[in-house]
Write a protein that holds these residues in place. Sequence first.
Motif, PDB file in Angstrom:
ATOM      1  N   MET A  37       0.822  -1.211   0.000  1.00 31.13           N
ATOM      2  CA  MET A  37       0.000   0.000   0.000  1.00 31.13           C
ATOM      3  C   MET A  37       0.856   1.261   0.000  1.00 31.13           C
ATOM      4  N   SER A  38       2.140   1.106   0.233  1.00 27.69           N
ATOM      5  CA  SER A  38       3.007   2.281   0.192  1.00 27.69           C
ATOM      6  C   SER A  38       3.961   2.183  -0.999  1.00 27.69           C
ATOM      7  N   PRO A  39       3.698   2.998  -2.013  1.00 24.15           N
ATOM      8  CA  PRO A  39       4.517   2.914  -3.234  1.00 24.15           C
ATOM      9  C   PRO A  39       6.008   3.034  -2.957  1.00 24.15           C
ATOM     10  N   LYS A  40       6.368   3.914  -2.030  1.00 27.86           N
ATOM     11  CA  LYS A  40       7.792   4.117  -1.786  1.00 27.86           C
ATOM     12  C   LYS A  40       8.451   2.867  -1.235  1.00 27.86           C
ATOM     13  N   GLN A  41       7.766   2.278  -0.227  1.00 28.57           N
ATOM     14  CA  GLN A  41       8.326   1.056   0.342  1.00 28.57           C
ATOM     15  C   GLN A  41       8.374  -0.064  -0.692  1.00 28.57           C
ATOM     16  N   SER A  42       7.330  -0.133  -1.515  1.00 27.53           N
ATOM     17  CA  SER A  42       7.307  -1.158  -2.549  1.00 27.53           C
ATOM     18  C   SER A  42       8.542  -1.053  -3.429  1.00 27.53           C
ATOM     19  N   GLU A  43       8.838   0.170  -3.786  1.00 29.66           N
ATOM     20  CA  GLU A  43       9.961   0.332  -4.695  1.00 29.66           C
ATOM     21  C   GLU A  43      11.270  -0.055  -4.030  1.00 29.66           C
ATOM     22  N   LYS A  44      11.379   0.297  -2.753  1.00 31.82           N
ATOM     23  CA  LYS A  44      12.596  -0.078  -2.038  1.00 31.82           C
ATOM     24  C   LYS A  44      12.831  -1.574  -2.076  1.00 31.82           C
ATOM     25  N   LEU A  45      11.740  -2.334  -2.071  1.00 32.15           N
ATOM     26  CA  LEU A  45      11.861  -3.785  -2.083  1.00 32.15           C
ATOM     27  C   LEU A  45      11.853  -4.339  -3.496  1.00 32.15           C
ATOM     28  N   SER A  46      11.950  -3.425  -4.445  1.00 25.07           N
ATOM     29  CA  SER A  46      11.942  -3.795  -5.848  1.00 25.07           C
ATOM     30  C   SER A  46      10.683  -4.581  -6.207  1.00 25.07           C
ATOM     31  N   LEU A  47       9.623  -4.247  -5.523  1.00 27.44           N
ATOM     32  CA  LEU A  47       8.307  -4.722  -5.961  1.00 27.44           C
ATOM     33  C   LEU A  47       7.831  -3.771  -7.036  1.00 27.44           C
ATOM     34  N   TYR A  48       7.321  -4.315  -8.084  1.00 25.37           N
ATOM     35  CA  TYR A  48       6.806  -3.456  -9.130  1.00 25.37           C
ATOM     36  C   TYR A  48       5.683  -2.600  -8.561  1.00 25.37           C
ATOM     37  N   PRO A  49       5.774  -1.280  -8.697  1.00 20.35           N
ATOM     38  CA  PRO A  49       4.766  -0.421  -8.067  1.00 20.35           C
ATOM     39  C   PRO A  49       3.407  -0.526  -8.749  1.00 20.35           C
ATOM     40  N   ILE A  50       2.477  -1.115  -8.058  1.00 20.00           N
ATOM     41  CA  ILE A  50       1.107  -1.190  -8.582  1.00 20.00           C
ATOM     42  C   ILE A  50       0.373   0.068  -8.158  1.00 20.00           C
ATOM     43  N   ASP A  51      -0.451   0.577  -9.058  1.00 15.83           N
ATOM     44  CA  ASP A  51      -1.136   1.832  -8.761  1.00 15.83           C
ATOM     45  C   ASP A  51      -1.966   1.725  -7.482  1.00 15.83           C
ATOM     46  N   GLN A  52      -1.931   2.816  -6.759  1.00 14.90           N
ATOM     47  CA  GLN A  52      -2.657   2.881  -5.491  1.00 14.90           C
ATOM     48  C   GLN A  52      -4.128   2.520  -5.671  1.00 14.90           C
ATOM     49  N   ASN A  53      -4.758   3.087  -6.666  1.00 12.72           N
ATOM     50  CA  ASN A  53      -6.202   2.852  -6.823  1.00 12.72           C
ATOM     51  C   ASN A  53      -6.498   1.395  -7.178  1.00 12.72           C
ATOM     52  N   VAL A  54      -5.584   0.751  -7.876  1.00  5.64           N
ATOM     53  CA  VAL A  54      -5.775  -0.672  -8.154  1.00  5.64           C
ATOM     54  C   VAL A  54      -5.751  -1.464  -6.854  1.00  5.64           C
ATOM     55  N   LEU A  55      -4.799  -1.130  -6.009  1.00  7.21           N
ATOM     56  CA  LEU A  55      -4.691  -1.838  -4.734  1.00  7.21           C
ATOM     57  C   LEU A  55      -5.934  -1.629  -3.885  1.00  7.21           C
ATOM     58  N   GLU A  56      -6.407  -0.386  -3.878  1.00 15.79           N
ATOM     59  CA  GLU A  56      -7.602  -0.110  -3.073  1.00 15.79           C
ATOM     60  C   GLU A  56      -8.814  -0.849  -3.624  1.00 15.79           C
ATOM     61  N   PHE A  57      -8.896  -0.851  -4.938  1.00 14.27           N
ATOM     62  CA  PHE A  57      -9.990  -1.571  -5.585  1.00 14.27           C
ATOM     63  C   PHE A  57      -9.953  -3.057  -5.221  1.00 14.27           C
ATOM     64  N   MET A  58      -8.746  -3.585  -5.208  1.00 14.61           N
ATOM     65  CA  MET A  58      -8.554  -4.991  -4.875  1.00 14.61           C
ATOM     66  C   MET A  58      -9.017  -5.261  -3.447  1.00 14.61           C
ATOM     67  N   GLU A  59      -8.717  -4.322  -2.564  1.00 18.31           N
ATOM     68  CA  GLU A  59      -9.110  -4.501  -1.175  1.00 18.31           C
ATOM     69  C   GLU A  59     -10.635  -4.525  -1.043  1.00 18.31           C
ATOM     70  N   GLN A  60     -11.274  -3.590  -1.725  1.00 14.83           N
ATOM     71  CA  GLN A  60     -12.741  -3.541  -1.692  1.00 14.83           C
ATOM     72  C   GLN A  60     -13.329  -4.842  -2.223  1.00 14.83           C
ATOM     73  N   ALA A  61     -12.823  -5.238  -3.385  1.00 18.72           N
ATOM     74  CA  ALA A  61     -13.371  -6.438  -4.023  1.00 18.72           C
ATOM     75  C   ALA A  61     -13.167  -7.661  -3.120  1.00 18.72           C
ATOM     76  N   TYR A  62     -12.043  -7.677  -2.456  1.00 17.95           N
ATOM     77  CA  TYR A  62     -11.753  -8.823  -1.600  1.00 17.95           C
ATOM     78  C   TYR A  62     -12.668  -8.824  -0.373  1.00 17.95           C
ATOM     79  N   ALA A  63     -12.903  -7.641   0.162  1.00 17.63           N
ATOM     80  CA  ALA A  63     -13.826  -7.535   1.299  1.00 17.63           C
ATOM     81  C   ALA A  63     -15.208  -8.055   0.906  1.00 17.63           C
ATOM     82  N   PHE A  64     -15.646  -7.645  -0.261  1.00 17.79           N
ATOM     83  CA  PHE A  64     -16.949  -8.096  -0.746  1.00 17.79           C
ATOM     84  C   PHE A  64     -16.961  -9.614  -0.925  1.00 17.79           C
ATOM     85  N   PHE A  65     -15.854 -10.113  -1.471  1.00 11.52           N
ATOM     86  CA  PHE A  65     -15.731 -11.558  -1.699  1.00 11.52           C
ATOM     87  C   PHE A  65     -15.872 -12.336  -0.394  1.00 11.52           C
TER      88      PHE A  65
END
Lengths: 252, 252
Positions: free
Chosen positions: B214-242
């Motif tokens: 959820m934190s783009p900066k930290q993601s990058e530090k770990l060389s995780l490909y930065p996924i857009d914030q809104n995609v992540l939030e959307f994923m969280e919502q969808a998962y909650a609904f699921f």
Amino acid sequence: MIHINKVGDLTGVTVRTLRYYDKIGLLKPASKTEGGHRLYTNEDIKKLQQIQFLKKIGFPLHEIKNMLTSSEWDWSESLKSQLSFVLKEQENLKKIELSLRELIHGIALEGEENWVAIQKTMQLSSKDKEMKQLYRESVFKPREIKLWKKVPNMTSDSPDSLEWIALIGQLKRYMMEGPKAPKVQNIIRRMDEKRLEEFEGEDEFLEKLWKIRMSPKQSEKLSLYPIDQNVLEFMEQAYAFFLAEKNNPQAE
Amino acid sequence: MIHINKVGDLTGVTVRTLRYYDKIGLLKPASKTEGGHRLYTNEDIKKLQQIQFLKKIGFPLHEIKNMLTSSEWDWSESLKSQLSFVLKEQENLKKIELSLRELIHGIALEGEENWVAIQKTMQLSSKDKEMKQLYRESVFKPREIKLWKKVPNMTSDSPDSLEWIALIGQLKRYMMEGPKAPKVQNIIRRMDEKRLEEFEGEDEFLEKLWKIRMSPKQSEKLSLYPIDQNVLEFMEQAYAFFLAEKNNPQAE
DNA sequence: TATATAAAATGACGTAACGTAAGCTTCAAG
DNA sequence: CTTGAAGCTTACGTTACGTCATTTTATATA
């Protein structure tokens, strides 16, 4: 507006390179002084970094130029083709590596002074490797094919193969002292130990292998490095003596 | 005495090449006709084959020339240095391969049309990879470091990573249909299945990972490909609904 | 403001290992 | 003796700059 040598400091590219990129139209400075000195913007720097990256992953400059100018560039396409190119290059280098190891081990065996090793390996390498695989399968049983991997070969860098090569090399050096010489017998004992460690109970396989070894032509067909006939014979004598000693320790 | 084009047929080298080798003194034909046509002997052919082999394993022509002329050449030395060069080249190509995979996966995620993926990856690649390893070790427990390998990353070509990338890519495409859309829910279900397969019982680890995500900066530090914030939030919502649906199936 | 000097500019040649083309000469067959 | 194929030499093109040599511009000091 950044001067040309400052750009060099920032990105690590040389002034010459920047002028070259300007000339071929890959990266034109945003503006120039009235005297003709190049002036770059931050945008230019970013573009330069992209160029550096694309160059690093192997694209030629003219293609990079197309990539960065034409907005309709099929990135996916060219990245994939570049990837397959890189994979092919790696395969190629792997083969080269094996050839080099073969040569290096060959010299370790034969000694540097005589050309024989090099000649042998260069002839071996020019032939077809896949053929050998097929031939191998025709001579050995399926279960024995697995054992084959443990047979020391000239391209491996495993400690086991290295020791075999070293042992045979030493054996050659001490040949003039005769098969009963203590040095020779020590080497043979070590070989026997290794044989037991790696091929215990596989007598049938070893028997087959040894027969092939005694025939230079067959050896070559199997891409076994051709060991000189007299070395092999010497080894057989020394081994016979070794076994006799072992069964009858105190005799002389 | 063999004519030049016959030599070409025998060895596969072009006539031009033979003339070039003559010119640079690498392979001079044994004799010439009075008219100046080159005539080669069998010896020459052998030498040519050696040249071909040495060229294949990466030596430059001028070095080959030295190798074949000076009788005191240190073969062992140059073979070993060539080997280490080849090994370095392979490492380099491996890195390039990873970068290419990263880019290709990035495009699969973001779509080709927008530059974002390419930009992101090009920035990631220009940074120091070792730093990231260190940082990673400071954030996770030793046991969790092993789990890290299973986290899908942009450079892997394992089927698992590929499916994660594909799933996220699809999720983005269907975002406008809202988190409750059946297509979205199907994707989320598949993600949940995979999560269970790969990270069952590792809730603490996943929790940590998600926070970093959820934190783009930290993601990058770990060389995780930065996924857009809104995609992540959307994923969280969808998962909650699921999860809600799963616990209370027939409600509507 | 004149000048000294650093830095920039242009132009040209060199690199590795040939491919390709032009224009001329030799070889071998009929 | 002719003729077409093949050989010969010369020279330019290729990649991505490095390395001079020479000239011009920008800047700091006197």
